[in-house]
Design an enzyme around this catalytic site. Structure first.
Site, PDB file in Angstrom:
ATOM      1  CE  LYS A  92      -6.014   1.881  -1.410  1.00  0.00           C
ATOM      2  NZ  LYS A  92      -6.554   2.141  -0.056  1.00  0.00           N
ATOM      3  CE1 TYR A 133      -3.126   2.982   0.516  1.00  0.00           C
ATOM      4  CE2 TYR A 133      -3.571   2.213   2.749  1.00  0.00           C
ATOM      5  CZ  TYR A 133      -3.819   3.093   1.725  1.00  0.00           C
ATOM      6  OH  TYR A 133      -4.752   4.092   1.888  1.00  0.00           O
TER       7      TYR A 133
END
Length: 297
Positions: free
Chosen positions: A165, A137
């Protein structure tokens, strides 16, 4: 597994009651609401879920409840990131135990960790996840960790990493990552550029506003699959009109207020120090909820 991770994943909100405690019944309704609006999966315990104002026990409880409602129905990704490697490992073990499909972790933040320390952090979490794929992330605006392209390329090639992400807004970098890693599952992180992110190479997205209008984002995906860029842009514009309002209200509290008017969330409050929505925005949020309910029907 890579194919299972692709698609439109709602970054799940965490409902609280008036005493600031976890509202498990509202959480269950929200999970069912998201399943009902046709999203592909849930990203649980991330920024949108207010994970960093919850205890480890609360975060585990959220994972357990979501798994009870959704395991086997849609893809479940558990965000397990914390500043502490040991705590992230504990959450990763819980995600495995509850039957999640993947884990995710933001880069460790606050302290100026070296890049090798970041890599070691991810390796340890991957080990504790016991075979679950890792979604790295990257959200520099909130984490304060500004990874270079070379560093991102290194992280996504660590054994056990299957996805990224990418919440940076840098569409050129998105395309560069896609070009370098054609088999990596790549998520667009900023809802307001979802269509552009897909065109830059993203396989799907993880977003906050999917909680209230996930079908619009699925519509963007379908339009681009059919080569109808104009339709995708029209849908993105409609999403962005909503996002304009939510930025004014505060995104998480605004979303909870809309879901309250939709009879999904009982109490439209975030956990302190987040303040309630300014009352001047309530009529607009109520009208938005009505519009979305009519559109969904």
């Amino acid at each position: 597994m890579a194919k299972a991770l692709q698609g439109v994943m709602a970054a799940l909100l965490t409902p609280f009651d008036h005493q600031q405690q976890l509202d498990s019944e509202s959480l269950r309704r929200l999970v069912r609401f998201n399943i009902g609006q046709g999203i592909d999966g849930l990203y649980v315990g991330g920024s949108t879920g207010e994970a960093f104002v919850q205890s480890l026990a609360e975060r585990e409880q959220v994972l357990e409840i979501v798994a009870e409602e959704a395991k086997g129905k849609i893809t479940l990704i558990a965000h397990v990131g914390t500043v502490s490697t040991a705590e992230s490992q504990q959450l990763a073990s819980a995600a495995k135990r509850y039957g999640f499909d993947a884990v995710s972790a933001v880069t460790p933040f606050y302290y100026p960790f070296s890049f090798e320390e970041h890599c070691d952090h991810y390796r340890a979490i991957i080990d504790s996840a016991d075979g679950l794929p890792m979604v790295v992330y990257n959200i520099p605006a909130l984490s304060g960790v500004k990874l270079t392209l070379d560093q991102i390329n290194t992280l996504v090639t660590l054994p056990g990493v299957s996805a990224l992400k990418q919440t940076s807004g840098d569409l050129f970098q998105m395309e560069q990552i896609r070009r370098a890693h054609p088999d990596l599952v790549l998520y667009n992180g900023y809802d307001e550029i979802f269509a552009s992110g897909l065109l830059a190479g993203a396989d799907g997205g993880i977003g906050s506003t999917y909680n209230i209008m996930g079908w619009r984002y699925q519509g963007i995906v379908q339009a681009l699959r059919e080569g109808d860029v104009a339709k995708a842009q029209r849908l993105q514009t409609e999403c962005n009109k909503v996002i304009d309002l939510l930025i004014k209200t505060g995104v998480f509290r605004g979303l909870k207020t809309v879901l309250h008017y939709m009879d999904v969330v009982s109490v439209p409050l975030c956990r302190k120090p987040f303040a309630p929505v300014d009352e001047k925005y309530l009529p607009a949020l109520k009208a938005l909820a009505q519009q979305l309910m009519e559109e969904k029907a």
